[in-house]
Design a protein around this motif. Structure first.
Motif, PDB file in Angstrom:
ATOM      1  N   ALA A 176       0.850  -1.204   0.000  1.00 57.60           N
ATOM      2  CA  ALA A 176       0.000   0.000   0.000  1.00 57.60           C
ATOM      3  C   ALA A 176       0.884   1.251   0.000  1.00 57.60           C
ATOM      4  O   ALA A 176       1.938   1.266   0.634  1.00 57.60           O
ATOM      5  CB  ALA A 176      -0.907   0.000   1.234  1.00 57.60           C
ATOM      6  N   PHE A 177       0.439   2.314  -0.723  1.00 59.43           N
ATOM      7  CA  PHE A 177       1.251   3.547  -0.766  1.00 59.43           C
ATOM      8  C   PHE A 177       0.852   4.516   0.342  1.00 59.43           C
ATOM      9  O   PHE A 177       1.574   5.481   0.623  1.00 59.43           O
ATOM     10  CB  PHE A 177       1.156   4.245  -2.139  1.00 59.43           C
ATOM     11  CG  PHE A 177      -0.137   4.993  -2.374  1.00 59.43           C
ATOM     12  CD1 PHE A 177      -1.255   4.338  -2.876  1.00 59.43           C
ATOM     13  CD2 PHE A 177      -0.232   6.349  -2.078  1.00 59.43           C
ATOM     14  CE1 PHE A 177      -2.449   5.028  -3.083  1.00 59.43           C
ATOM     15  CE2 PHE A 177      -1.417   7.044  -2.289  1.00 59.43           C
ATOM     16  CZ  PHE A 177      -2.538   6.382  -2.788  1.00 59.43           C
ATOM     17  N   ALA A 178      -0.300   4.264   0.987  1.00 58.20           N
ATOM     18  CA  ALA A 178      -0.779   5.118   2.098  1.00 58.20           C
ATOM     19  C   ALA A 178      -1.840   4.323   2.836  1.00 58.20           C
ATOM     20  O   ALA A 178      -2.343   3.311   2.324  1.00 58.20           O
ATOM     21  CB  ALA A 178      -1.369   6.422   1.562  1.00 58.20           C
ATOM     22  N   VAL A 179      -2.189   4.770   4.039  1.00 53.65           N
ATOM     23  CA  VAL A 179      -3.219   4.062   4.799  1.00 53.65           C
ATOM     24  C   VAL A 179      -4.106   5.077   5.532  1.00 53.65           C
ATOM     25  O   VAL A 179      -3.598   5.996   6.177  1.00 53.65           O
ATOM     26  CB  VAL A 179      -2.609   3.012   5.769  1.00 53.65           C
ATOM     27  CG1 VAL A 179      -1.586   3.614   6.720  1.00 53.65           C
ATOM     28  CG2 VAL A 179      -3.692   2.280   6.552  1.00 53.65           C
ATOM     29  N   VAL A 180      -5.416   4.899   5.359  1.00 53.51           N
ATOM     30  CA  VAL A 180      -6.376   5.723   6.112  1.00 53.51           C
ATOM     31  C   VAL A 180      -6.524   5.125   7.505  1.00 53.51           C
ATOM     32  O   VAL A 180      -6.689   3.904   7.659  1.00 53.51           O
ATOM     33  CB  VAL A 180      -7.756   5.739   5.398  1.00 53.51           C
ATOM     34  CG1 VAL A 180      -8.821   6.407   6.279  1.00 53.51           C
ATOM     35  CG2 VAL A 180      -7.666   6.461   4.056  1.00 53.51           C
ATOM     36  N   LEU A 181      -6.453   5.979   8.530  1.00 55.36           N
ATOM     37  CA  LEU A 181      -6.720   5.562   9.917  1.00 55.36           C
ATOM     38  C   LEU A 181      -8.015   6.232  10.329  1.00 55.36           C
ATOM     39  O   LEU A 181      -8.070   7.457  10.440  1.00 55.36           O
ATOM     40  CB  LEU A 181      -5.613   6.027  10.869  1.00 55.36           C
ATOM     41  CG  LEU A 181      -4.178   5.581  10.592  1.00 55.36           C
ATOM     42  CD1 LEU A 181      -3.255   6.115  11.684  1.00 55.36           C
ATOM     43  CD2 LEU A 181      -4.094   4.064  10.524  1.00 55.36           C
ATOM     44  N   GLU A 182      -9.068   5.436  10.507  1.00 55.37           N
ATOM     45  CA  GLU A 182     -10.367   6.036  10.836  1.00 55.37           C
ATOM     46  C   GLU A 182     -10.753   5.737  12.276  1.00 55.37           C
ATOM     47  O   GLU A 182     -10.762   4.568  12.707  1.00 55.37           O
ATOM     48  CB  GLU A 182     -11.452   5.519   9.866  1.00 55.37           C
ATOM     49  CG  GLU A 182     -12.822   6.100  10.175  1.00 55.37           C
ATOM     50  CD  GLU A 182     -13.829   6.021   9.046  1.00 55.37           C
ATOM     51  OE1 GLU A 182     -13.464   5.600   7.934  1.00 55.37           O
ATOM     52  OE2 GLU A 182     -14.995   6.379   9.294  1.00 55.37           O
ATOM     53  N   CYS A 183     -11.108   6.793  12.996  1.00 53.25           N
ATOM     54  CA  CYS A 183     -11.625   6.682  14.370  1.00 53.25           C
ATOM     55  C   CYS A 183     -10.720   5.850  15.264  1.00 53.25           C
ATOM     56  O   CYS A 183     -11.143   4.806  15.788  1.00 53.25           O
ATOM     57  CB  CYS A 183     -13.031   6.093  14.347  1.00 53.25           C
ATOM     58  SG  CYS A 183     -14.281   7.331  14.166  1.00 53.25           S
TER      59      CYS A 183
END
Ligand code: KIV
Length: 275
Positions: A176-183
């Motif tokens: 993965a080139f980036a990762v969303v961190l949600e809540c």
């Protein structure tokens, strides 16, 4: 200058913040793009904020392609990321690669996003091997709302916090080139951000992430069904719209609209020949 996955990587290396918003149509994407944003996500949140569903689960590949096409036309400089909807990548690695390819070929985006950690690493690896950049998404992953038993902050106990750190490392390792961190709690997001070399994009994950993303209707006050704690309202566009709609209706009723300046003229000679 077009933002690419390299822009995201370089920004993290230089300690510069990455800005992202969602968009679902051409004219909004154009406005957001012209404001200088780094990335636009065509999120499957469109199921809730555009299509009126209670969650994101009913969103289809056809919905995503339709809206991604429109956003891609409006976004000249932002990196456009197309979200993979529920059940477009979970069933098999082959289907995941095929559907990621459809978003790129038919939707015109430059990257795809999918939800999950260790369980989707094979998909991330295979999609990346097909030369399609993948943004991962961990923490509160809305497609798992039924498994979580609601939209809840994730990683609050030791076991879950450790698991999230491992998942972030796993999606990086898978390509993965980036990762969303949600809540996720701010301090946990900081540890994750410092543990991996790819950028973290936070939504409800505090100040220490490498970038931030919000759903544009939330930050403009255009979606009142539910406003999560992490949303900051940057403008009350919803109120402005309601006022304008009311004024429009009143002016139609009062005969004030349309006025002279909004109507087309024709010569009286022609009109007289019509009787
Ligand atoms: O679908 C979406 O809009 C998202 C963002 C909230 C990250 O996944």
């Amino acid at each position: 200058m077009k933002n690419t996955v390299s822009t995201f990587k370089n920004k993290k290396a230089k300690g510069e913040k990455i800005s992202m918003l969602t968009a679902y149509d051409y004219s909004t994407a154009k406005l957001i793009d012209e404001s200088g944003i780094n990335g636009i996500l065509v999120g499957d949140s469109l199921g809730m904020v555009v299509l009126g569903y209670d969650d994101t689960l009913p969103v289809t590949m056809e919905d995503m392609i339709h809206h991604t096409k429109a956003v891609s036309k409006g976004a000249k400089n932002a990196l456009v990321v197309g979200d993979m909807p529920f059940m477009s990548y979970q069933v098999s690695v082959e289907e995941a690669v095929y559907n990621a390819g459809r978003l790129i070929k038919e939707g015109g985006c430059q990257a795809v996003k999918l939800e999950g950690g260790a369980t989707v690493c094979n998909q991330i690896r295979a999609i990346t091997n097909a030369s399609i950049p993948v943004m991962a998404h961990i923490g509160l992953t809305p497609q798992s709302v039924n498994a979580f038993g609601g939209f809840k902050v994730q990683g609050k106990n030791e076991e879950d916090a450790k698991r999230l750190i491992e998942e972030a490392k796993a999606v990086e390792e898978a390509g993965a080139f980036a990762v969303v961190l949600e809540c996720v709690p701010e301090k946990l997001a900081e540890i994750i951000t410092n543990s991996i070399s790819i950028p973290t994009i936070g939504i409800g994950a505090g100040r220490k992430c490498d970038g931030q993303i919000l759903v544009y209707q939330d930050m403009l006050g255009m979606f009142s069904n539910f406003t999560p704690k992490f949303v900051k309202r940057f403008a009350n566009v919803g109120e402005i719209m309601t006022e304008a709609f009311k004024q429009y209706i009143a002016e139609i009723n009062d005969g004030k609209f349309p006025s002279d300046e909004h109507t087309f003229a024709i010569s009286d000679d022609i009109i007289n020949k019509l009787y």
